[in-house]
Scaffold this motif. Structure first.
Motif, mmCIF file in Angstrom:
data_model
loop_
_atom_site.group_PDB
_atom_site.id
_atom_site.type_symbol
_atom_site.label_atom_id
_atom_site.label_comp_id
_atom_site.label_asym_id
_atom_site.label_seq_id
_atom_site.Cartn_x
_atom_site.Cartn_y
_atom_site.Cartn_z
ATOM 1 N N VAL A 62 5.288 32.551 -21.396
ATOM 2 C CA VAL A 62 6.377 32.706 -22.375
ATOM 3 C C VAL A 62 5.791 33.278 -23.660
ATOM 4 O O VAL A 62 4.836 32.725 -24.211
ATOM 5 N N PRO A 63 6.330 34.371 -24.187
ATOM 6 C CA PRO A 63 5.788 34.973 -25.416
ATOM 7 C C PRO A 63 5.926 34.027 -26.610
ATOM 8 O O PRO A 63 6.840 33.199 -26.670
ATOM 9 N N ASP A 64 5.023 34.179 -27.554
ATOM 10 C CA ASP A 64 5.085 33.342 -28.753
ATOM 11 C C ASP A 64 6.353 33.597 -29.561
ATOM 12 O O ASP A 64 6.867 32.695 -30.220
ATOM 13 N N SER A 65 6.868 34.811 -29.510
ATOM 14 C CA SER A 65 8.102 35.116 -30.239
ATOM 15 C C SER A 65 9.282 34.321 -29.676
ATOM 16 O O SER A 65 10.136 33.832 -30.427
ATOM 17 N N ASP A 66 9.337 34.160 -28.345
ATOM 18 C CA ASP A 66 10.398 33.352 -27.742
ATOM 19 C C ASP A 66 10.243 31.880 -28.103
ATOM 20 O O ASP A 66 11.244 31.181 -28.333
ATOM 21 N N LYS A 67 9.000 31.421 -28.154
ATOM 22 C CA LYS A 67 8.770 30.026 -28.544
ATOM 23 C C LYS A 67 9.209 29.787 -29.996
ATOM 24 O O LYS A 67 9.795 28.752 -30.312
ATOM 25 N N TYR A 97 6.051 25.222 -29.351
ATOM 26 C CA TYR A 97 5.601 25.977 -30.521
ATOM 27 C C TYR A 97 4.602 25.207 -31.375
ATOM 28 O O TYR A 97 3.663 25.795 -31.933
ATOM 29 N N THR A 98 4.779 23.882 -31.481
ATOM 30 C CA THR A 98 3.930 23.095 -32.376
ATOM 31 C C THR A 98 2.887 22.271 -31.645
ATOM 32 O O THR A 98 1.883 21.864 -32.241
ATOM 33 N N GLY A 99 3.104 21.963 -30.372
ATOM 34 C CA GLY A 99 2.189 21.091 -29.644
ATOM 35 C C GLY A 99 2.493 19.612 -29.812
ATOM 36 O O GLY A 99 1.830 18.776 -29.188
ATOM 37 N N ALA A 100 3.487 19.259 -30.611
ATOM 38 C CA ALA A 100 3.870 17.854 -30.791
ATOM 39 C C ALA A 100 4.872 17.452 -29.717
ATOM 40 O O ALA A 100 5.510 18.298 -29.082
ATOM 41 N N LEU A 101 4.990 16.138 -29.509
ATOM 42 C CA LEU A 101 5.933 15.560 -28.531
ATOM 43 C C LEU A 101 5.642 16.015 -27.099
ATOM 44 O O LEU A 101 6.559 16.218 -26.294
ATOM 45 N N ARG A 102 4.368 16.150 -26.766
ATOM 46 C CA ARG A 102 4.020 16.553 -25.408
ATOM 47 C C ARG A 102 4.435 15.494 -24.387
ATOM 48 O O ARG A 102 4.929 15.829 -23.296
ATOM 49 N N TYR A 103 4.231 14.227 -24.711
ATOM 50 C CA TYR A 103 4.579 13.167 -23.752
ATOM 51 C C TYR A 103 6.085 13.186 -23.461
ATOM 52 O O TYR A 103 6.498 13.011 -22.315
ATOM 53 N N TYR A 104 6.874 13.383 -24.512
ATOM 54 C CA TYR A 104 8.318 13.466 -24.285
ATOM 55 C C TYR A 104 8.656 14.693 -23.432
ATOM 56 O O TYR A 104 9.513 14.629 -22.537
#
Length: 417
Positions: A15-20, A88-95
């Motif tokens: 997935v491109p970073d622009s889409d993220k 995009y941020t790497g947070a909430l991976r477990y969720y």
């Protein structure tokens, strides 16, 4: 283990970073913020609309609509808002990889049930207003609170029956090696259930007809009749009764609700038509799908704002609940409609009839806001003022012929995945 070596689902690869970034802004920021405000607004709407002085058939339908919108917002935040943060941020991976995949097989069908109920309750509200405005003599029999509750129940049954297959569309698949130290869960379509014929008939064509063509056509026709009737009534507004003016104001408020519904669901209608007629080429329009999810959430979140701006009675009751009578809408401070309809108090003015010197009755107005006036303890009846006798008049005859005491009179869209 750094982020580049973490396990990912197949749908997240490449997935491109622009889409993220686009997904993070539209879903992660805007949808979550608007959804939070919408949850608060719908809770306040239910609180106000369920008050005893607000009890009516239309308000019962609006309570059901607010409840459906609440479920739709909540499921949209779970499915789209929170899941847009991790890529995009790497947070909430477990969720993202553990909680949401197990919620999706249940939250996704419930979101569609809530959306279906929201669409058809909006249609039923429009039908109710059409009867009240265009056929007022039949409104008393057809527009009742008991019937409104049955309408809400019937809409719920229809919504669950229509969306029942969606409970079997998705399956959760574990990815990774438990011995290697990490396992993630991915959601994918059950291809044994979602056959090509099922997708064409149920997902595309039935959705287009049931969720857009039928309700949009009915809403357009009914609201055209309401607008024409409201335009006629506006020309004769001075001759309308207070009840008729209130019905006219309520119809105007609900016209705004339907207009916002049309605007927020127009793009979902277009994208669904593209999906039906373009097929695989629709995959290139993924930003439109994300935008439609935001518009559906906006539509479910703004009704409280519409009620406050255009609903005079809603505004009065809201201020009465949260301001304890200290603040009233400007221009409605001493109006009879303000006191009678909503607070069950007496009319804004009291009328007293006093005996005049010439033997006729004279009407005098006394403002109800004059409080703390000393009361006479001799008699609960209002004081009657008699003309003073002239020197040549027999006082005994004047008092014996006096009439009794004077009379005093006291006057309420689609979710794309």
């Amino acid at each position: 283990m750094n982020r580049s070596t973490l396990l990912e689902c197949d749908t997240d690869m490449g997935v491109p970073d622009s889409d993220k970034l686009f997904r993070f802004v539209v879903h992660g920021i805007l949808l979550n913020a608007i959804g939070a405000g919408g949850l608060l607004g719908n809770a306040l709407s239910v609180l106000v609309l369920s008050r005893p002085q607000m009890r009516s058939s239309i308000n019962c339908l609006l309570v059901g609509l607010a409840a459906c919108d609440t479920v739709l917002i909540f499921t949209s935040v779970l499915l789209f808002g929170l899941t847009a943060i991790y890529p995009y941020t790497g947070a909430l991976r477990y969720y993202y990889y553990h909680i949401c995949p197990h919620l999706t097989p249940y939250a996704y069908p419930l979101a569609n049930v809530a959306q279906t109920m929201s669409v058809y309750l909006t249609l039923i509200v429009t039908v109710e207003r059409w009867v009240a405005v265009c056929h007022p003599f039949r409104a008393k029999a057809l527009c009742t609170s008991s019937r409104a509750r049955w309408y809400v129940l019937g809409t719920a049954i229809f919504a669950f029956a229509y969306n029942a297959p969606k409970f079997f569309e998705a399956e959760v698949v574990p990815e990774g090696d438990p011995e290697a130290g990490e396992v993630i869960y991915c959601v994918q379509a059950d291809m044994n259930f979602r056959t090509d014929k099922y997708v064409i008939v149920y997902i595309h064509w039935m959705y287009l007809v049931v969720m857009y063509i039928v309700p949009f056509s009915a809403l357009a026709a009914l609201n055209a009749c309401i607008v024409r009737q409201v335009h006629r009534a506006q020309a004769e507004r001075a001759r309308l009764s207070r009840v008729q003016r209130r019905e006219l104001g309520l119809a105007t408020m609900l016209l705004v609700v339907v207009l916002v519904f049309f605007l927020c669901n127009l793009l979902p209608l277009v994208t669904n038509a593209f999906e039906v007629f373009l097929g695989d080429a629709f995959d290139n329009l993924d930003p439109l799908v994300k935008t439609t999810n935001l518009l559906v959430t906006i539509n479910s979140s703004v009704n409280f704002v519409i009620y406050v701006i255009f609903g005079e009675k809603f505004k009065r009751v809201f201020l009465k609940i949260f301001c304890a009578g200290r603040v009233r809408p400007r221009g409605l401070r001493d109006s009879p409609e303000h006191t009678r309809d909503d607070s069950f108090a007496s009319c804004g003015e009291r009328m007293s009839l006093r005996l005049a010197r010439n033997g006729t009755l004279r009407r005098s107005e006394m403002r109800s806001t004059r409080i703390n006036r000393p009361r006479r303890a001799a008699s609960p009846a209002p004081t009657v003022y008699y003309p003073a006798p002239t020197p040549s008049t027999d006082v005994s005859l004047a008092s014996s012929d006096a009439p009794p005491s004077a009379v005093r009179w006291n006057g309420n869209s689609r979710l794309h995945f």
